[in-house]
Design an enzyme around this catalytic site. Structure first.
Site, PDB file in Angstrom:
ATOM      1  N   HIS A  51       0.822  -1.208   0.000  1.00 39.04           N
ATOM      2  CA  HIS A  51       0.000   0.000   0.000  1.00 39.04           C
ATOM      3  C   HIS A  51       0.862   1.266   0.000  1.00 39.04           C
ATOM      4  CE1 HIS A  51      -4.011  -1.912   1.365  1.00 39.04           C
ATOM      5  NE2 HIS A  51      -4.104  -1.517   0.125  1.00 39.04           N
ATOM      6  N   CYS A  86      -2.073  -8.081 -23.145  1.00 45.90           N
ATOM      7  CA  CYS A  86      -2.196  -7.485 -21.810  1.00 45.90           C
ATOM      8  C   CYS A  86      -0.970  -7.768 -20.942  1.00 45.90           C
ATOM      9  CB  CYS A  86      -3.452  -7.997 -21.103  1.00 45.90           C
ATOM     10  SG  CYS A  86      -3.458  -9.778 -20.822  1.00 45.90           S
TER      11      CYS A  86
END
Length: 568
Positions: A188, A500
């Protein structure tokens, strides 16, 4: 210069940060297993309740001015506090085992932390700092103790690791850069650093050298270099680089707003690869035309993962962030480096029970996810696509289609609307499917080439194995030949092909893919502007010639030489 110190690490968030060093103090919470008497049980339960309530209020206050990914991360912290199993276990330790509140909190969260530290999924390992922070904050509140850190604006922060809430508080002090000893690229703290444009380098063993607070420091988030006490001339060089980068960043964001067409007017489509909600703001700002790959592992690894409504909540946020563009949802790709709790450890998980193989065996998981995706398609008709991972043979597609029919029949019986024509695609990442592309194309609506796995399976190289990492060569001619075979096979059934994998995020490789006939590429949001800049500056014929030269190359080195020369 005497006293100059240089560290090397992993570049995690780009840019140049210049400021005074600030060493973040490590918090040490020592909690002994103190026992309590029966008449003290309620007092400790009340203390525990107050700690949870107070910390939740603190998070809510922290969220007041937060938007986007910052708000989402704080929400995740709040949800962790609301976990009923967590609170139930803590209460059991107080009531039945007679431990005081602080130790009940400490030991319970340590059990959760231990599980996450030993998980095979790297992103789960990187979330341990989130729980460690919650554990320490709860104990501080229970002890009526508040940890305060004075930080001058514009500092370069040196830390062992940084929790999400600490990172948010640091950003509000306008820090110039972040240097961490631990933490990974999906932590995070790193995601926040990227979204807030804070230069960051991780994996830096900064404690082995002696320096102090307020020493001049430079963070090079592009090259993974950290310099403490730089020379005057060196500082001038970095100052100049920073100015040029700021100017380039403004230019890049302008590029994102330009039409997606080549110098000769040929249109193309660039989409974003998304895994975390924290990435969504850049989908729009960096010019993505929707989401070409939505990874769903993170939502399904949560305790509520099997819950259809929890999935829908996650999917809706992604679709809403994509304006009116389409979103391709990849089915849960467990296995390999991402394991479920009940999956046995395999000697070679990348060649084992993963992707569609695992999903077809775990029918409840597959049916729940299919139902959530088809319900979503009814809300956003014509905008949702379904993508199956790790397909290696046609029979797997047949079995998947049978499951899809069962889910569609169930929804029809319940009167729930869904997109009857929701496109079904398969990942081309196993060589057997690339070799049989013409046959596979008759069964599906589109192909999506996953170049990362296609490379490692073609070359028999585990990309995570440091001993043979040099053999992992996406530019190997064999990989390019399989890509071309996939395109040719798709053409026979007139279905579109997208890429991708990481290859799509490399501007010159993207130009080569476009030259081969692939007009839709999906990549990390940070790569979008540079790839767009490359494609907008080139003519279709030049990219076609370039791709023909690459297809004639006989070695990875030849391909790389062609890549280096292209566009010069």
């Amino acid at each position: 210069m005497v006293g100059r110190i240089e560290f090397e690490g992993v570049p995690a968030s780009g840019g140049i940060g210049i400021g005074k060093a600030h060493i973040l103090e490590e918090r040490q919470n020592e909690v002994s297993p103190e026992k309590i008497q029966e008449n003290e049980i309620q007092f400790n339960i009340d203390k525990c309740n107050r700690a949870f309530d107070a910390l939740q209020e603190e998070f809510i206050k922290l969220k007041e001015d937060a938007v986007g990914e910052v708000a989402d991360i704080i929400d995740a912290q709040i949800e962790s506090l609301k976990d009923p199993e967590l609170f139930k276990t803590i209460l059991h330790k107080i009531e039945s085992e007679r431990y005081e509140a602080e130790y009940a909190i400490f030991s319970t969260l340590n059990e959760y932390i231990h599980i996450m530290e030993n998980a095979d999924a790297e992103w789960l390992n990187e979330r341990t700092i989130d729980l460690i922070a919650i554990r320490d904050q709860l104990i501080d509140v229970a002890r009526n103790k508040k940890q305060a850190e004075h930080l001058e604006p514009g500092s370069v922060v040196f830390a062992t690791n940084v929790s999400p809430t600490a990172m948010i508080e640091l950003s509000r002090n306008s820090i110039a850069g972040l240097v961490m000893q631990k933490g990974g690229l999906t932590s995070h703290a790193v995601i926040l650093a990227q979204s807030l444009d804070i230069p960051c380098v991780i994996g830096v063993e900064w404690k082995v050298k002696r320096f102090k607070n307020n020493d001049e420091a430079i963070v090079d988030g592009d090259l993974g270099i950290v310099v403490v006490r730089p020379s005057e001339s060196e500082q001038k060089v970095y100052d100049e680089r920073k100015k040029k980068q700021q100017k380039r960043a403004e230019e890049i964001l302008q590029i994102s707003k330009q039409p997606s067409e080549t110098a000769c007017g040929k249109k193309f489509k660039l989409q974003a690869n998304v895994e975390f909600l924290e990435e969504l703001p850049k989908v729009k700002t960096h010019g993505a035309d929707g989401v070409g790959l939505l990874r769903t592992e993170t939502i399904l690894f949560r305790k509520t993962g099997f819950d259809i409504n929890a999935q829908l909540d996650f999917y809706r946020k992604v679709v809403e962030a994509s304006d009116q563009s389409d979103v391709t949802v990849r089915l849960f790709d467990a296995g390999g480096d991402k394991l479920l709790d009940d999956m046995d450890t395999e000697s070679n998980p990348f060649l084992g029970w993963r992707g569609i193989r695992m999903l077809l065996d775990k029918s409840e998981l597959l049916e729940n996810q299919l139902e959530a995706i088809y319900r979503l398609s009814g809300e956003y008709k014509g905008r949702i696509k379904l993508l199956a991972p790790m397909v290696s043979c046609v029979s797997e597609i047949h079995k998947l289609k049978k499951k899809i029919m069962e889910v569609k029949d169930k929804l029809t019986e319940e009167g729930i609307k869904f997109d009857q024509n929701l496109p079904l695609g398969v990942m081309i990442e196993v060589p057997s499917v690339a070799l049989m592309a013409d046959r596979v194309a008759k069964e599906v609506d589109f192909f999506s080439i996953g170049t990362n796995d296609l490379t490692q399976y073609t070359l028999a190289v585990d990309r995570g194995n440091e001993k043979i990492s040099s053999l992992y060569q996406p530019n190997h001619p064999a990989v390019w030949k399989l890509i071309k075979m996939t395109i040719e096979g798709a053409k026979k059934s007139n279905i579109p092909v997208t890429v991708c994998g990481e290859m799509a995020s490399k501007p010159k490789a993207a130009a080569c893919l476009f030259g081969l006939g692939i007009e839709n590429l999906s990549m990390t949001t940070s790569a979008l502007p540079m790839v767009k800049s490359m494609l907008c500056s080139q003519k279709m014929n030049d990219m076609r010639i370039f791709s023909e030269q690459v297809m004639k190359a006989g070695s990875p080195e030849e391909v790389q030489t062609l890549m280096n020369k292209f566009g010069e």
